[in-house]
Design an enzyme around this catalytic site. Structure first.
Site, PDB file in Angstrom:
ATOM      1  CB  CYS A  38      46.783 -73.358 -42.475  1.00  0.00           C
ATOM      2  SG  CYS A  38      44.982 -73.220 -42.769  1.00  0.00           S
ATOM      3  CG  PHE A  72      50.119 -63.056 -42.293  1.00  0.00           C
ATOM      4  CD1 PHE A  72      50.467 -63.416 -43.713  1.00  0.00           C
ATOM      5  CD2 PHE A  72      50.867 -63.995 -41.619  1.00  0.00           C
ATOM      6  CE1 PHE A  72      51.264 -64.076 -44.103  1.00  0.00           C
ATOM      7  CE2 PHE A  72      51.531 -64.932 -41.978  1.00  0.00           C
ATOM      8  CZ  PHE A  72      51.800 -65.215 -43.210  1.00  0.00           C
TER       9      PHE A  72
END
Length: 497
Positions: free
Chosen positions: A282, A150
């Site tokens: 990330c 997402f």
């Protein structure tokens, strides 16, 4: 009126016939903005069959023509840059500026795919033996698939399908069910660029769709970005079914700060790298490791973080948006509470932050902890929220050892004025992507995204030369052409003669 998100199967956009549906909500207020019908088994089979059929012709298309498709596509992406960013911002909650960056980093990979003729060049050696030449060809695999998260609904799909398709493969994209609208628009523009029917397929759904793709015998390679648990599942399942897999998973990225670093630069960069995009990157910095006297900068870091506030996507003063879902918010709040309970000092608490008029949104404010230790849940878990944990060590050696003990190896950075310290750090650190006075060292697409350890499962990484190798096979040919008047006795060995 709720928008019905469409699949793209066999060159047609269709709402599908699935009986299971998933709501897409605005993270700022959790109101429904769209809906997907999960792809049925028949629709998945149709997409794979169409991709396999398209591959037989697409692989024959001249490589320069594939490059021209990518040139047309990047032109359209640039024309629709702000439109894409607006769609992306509304469904993810990202600020408009951050959404534009998401789209642009994807466009850069498409630009790299435009260079596919030189990326697919093989090698040749004349006269490897008398009158014998050896050369290699780079050829596509077949039907590939991408399963995307997402948090970067433009950039990460664009990491995958343009380069895979430029290599001569066909591709099935399964975007996150939490924000599928951006992927649909990417597919629409790809079709508009002149992509042949069946070269790209778009399937929406949840784990059932993913598992069907992982196990299907006609899928040759799988690209994945997401959480650790799902990454392991994708890698294990895909490889058990004898597929090539690259799975990018979790991270715990450290920023090491030396006392000789530029203090204001460190503070500015730490704020943006830790709470930008609500920490849902990330490559976000979630741990700051202060070496020696640098820990005295903590009060100023707290004050700088306190000035940043979350807000709506079109609020130009907002530093970042909401978390993607109520579940994500609850998880972050729980980790903040555990940090307090386990003895970390909460210098700035964003647990009770909200935005006027949008109190039902998934808001968490900037949060700063000090005195964090390796045993704490706050350190061991990937938070994926606007939370920065601070630790203190006495030396660069201790900082390197701390980072290397961590099971993840996605990214790390060092802030220093010392070239010797920087060289030592980049040489000894066991992390795939290293920044020197750069907090989020995501490489440009002519390099590869090279996470290590528990952050990556596979052998070849995303984009760059490694992705070309991932999406292709090498065929080596050894040839000889005999003169009519020359005869040879049988060669009874494996030596070339």
């Amino acid at each position: 009126m709720t928008t019905l998100i469409k699949h793209f199967i066999a060159g047609e956009f269709t709402a599908g016939h699935g009986s299971r549906s998933i709501s897409v909500t605005n993270p700022a207020d959790n109101q429904q903005i769209a809906q997907i019908n999960c792809a049925t088994a028949a629709e998945i089979e149709q997409a794979i069959s169409s991709a396999a059929q398209a591959f037989t012709e697409w692989r024959k298309v001249a490589v320069p023509e594939r490059a021209r498709l990518m040139l047309r596509y990047q032109h359209l992406l640039k024309q629709h840059h702000d439109e894409l960013a607006t769609i992306l911002a509304k469904e993810t909650g990202k600020t408009f500026a951050d959404a534009r960056g998401d789209v642009w980093r994807g466009i850069e990979v498409v630009e790299h795919a435009c260079n596919i003729p030189s990326l697919l060049m093989g090698e040749t050696v004349e006269n490897v033996a008398s009158g014998i030449d050896t050369y290699s060809m780079i050829q596509p695999l077949g039907v590939c698939t991408g399963i995307t998260p997402f948090n970067f609904p433009a950039m990460i799909p664009l990491w995958m399908f343009p380069l895979a398709i430029a290599c001569g493969n066909t591709f099935i994209l399964k975007p996150s069910e939490q924000d599928p609208m951006t992927a649909q628009r990417l597919a629409e523009l790809f079709e508009q660029a002149g992509a042949p029917k069946g070269v790209l397929q778009l399937l929406h759904g949840d784990r059932e769709v993913v598992d069907a793709l992982l196990c299907h015998p006609q899928i040759k390679a799988i690209s994945f970005v997401g959480s650790v648990a799902v990454g392991r599942h994708v890698y294990q399942t895909g490889t058990q079914h004898l597929k090539r897999v690259q799975a990018f998973a979790g991270a715990k990225n450290h920023c090491v700060i030396m006392p000789d670093a530029n203090k204001q630069q460190v503070i500015n960069q730490l704020v943006g790298a830790s709470v930008g995009a609500a920490g849902q990157r990330c490559m976000a910095i979630s741990v700051a490791v202060f070496v020696g006297d640098a820990k005295a900068w903590l009060p100023e870091l707290r004050d700088a973080m306190a000035k940043v506030r979350p807000g709506l996507w079109n609020d130009s003063e907002a530093g970042f948006g909401p978390l993607i879902s109520p579940q994500a918010k609850q998880r972050v709040l729980q980790l903040i509470a555990q940090g307090k309970a386990e003895g970390a000092q909460c210098l700035l608490d964003g647990s009770n932050v909200s935005v006027a008029g949008y109190e039902a949104g998934n808001w968490v404010g900037p949060t700063l902890f000090s005195d964090v230790t390796e045993e704490m849940t706050l350190y061991r878990e990937e938070i994926f929220g606007p939370v920065l944990s601070c630790m203190a060590v006495d030396s660069l050696e201790q900082a390197i050892a701390l980072v290397n003990r961590n099971p993840y190896g996605n990214g790390t950075s060092l802030f220093t004025a010392s070239g010797a310290a920087a060289r030592k750090f980049q040489h000894e650190i066991e992390v795939g992507q290293v920044g020197i006075n750069i907090p989020i060292p995501v490489p440009l697409p002519f390099f590869s995204f090279t996470g290590w350890k528990g952050s990556f499962y596979g052998d070849q990484h995303a984009y760059g030369k490694q992705a070309v190798r991932f999406y292709t096979e090498t065929k080596t040919i050894t040839s000889r052409w005999f003169d009519d008047d020359i005869s040879h006795a049988p060669n009874m060995t494996i030596n070339l003669r």
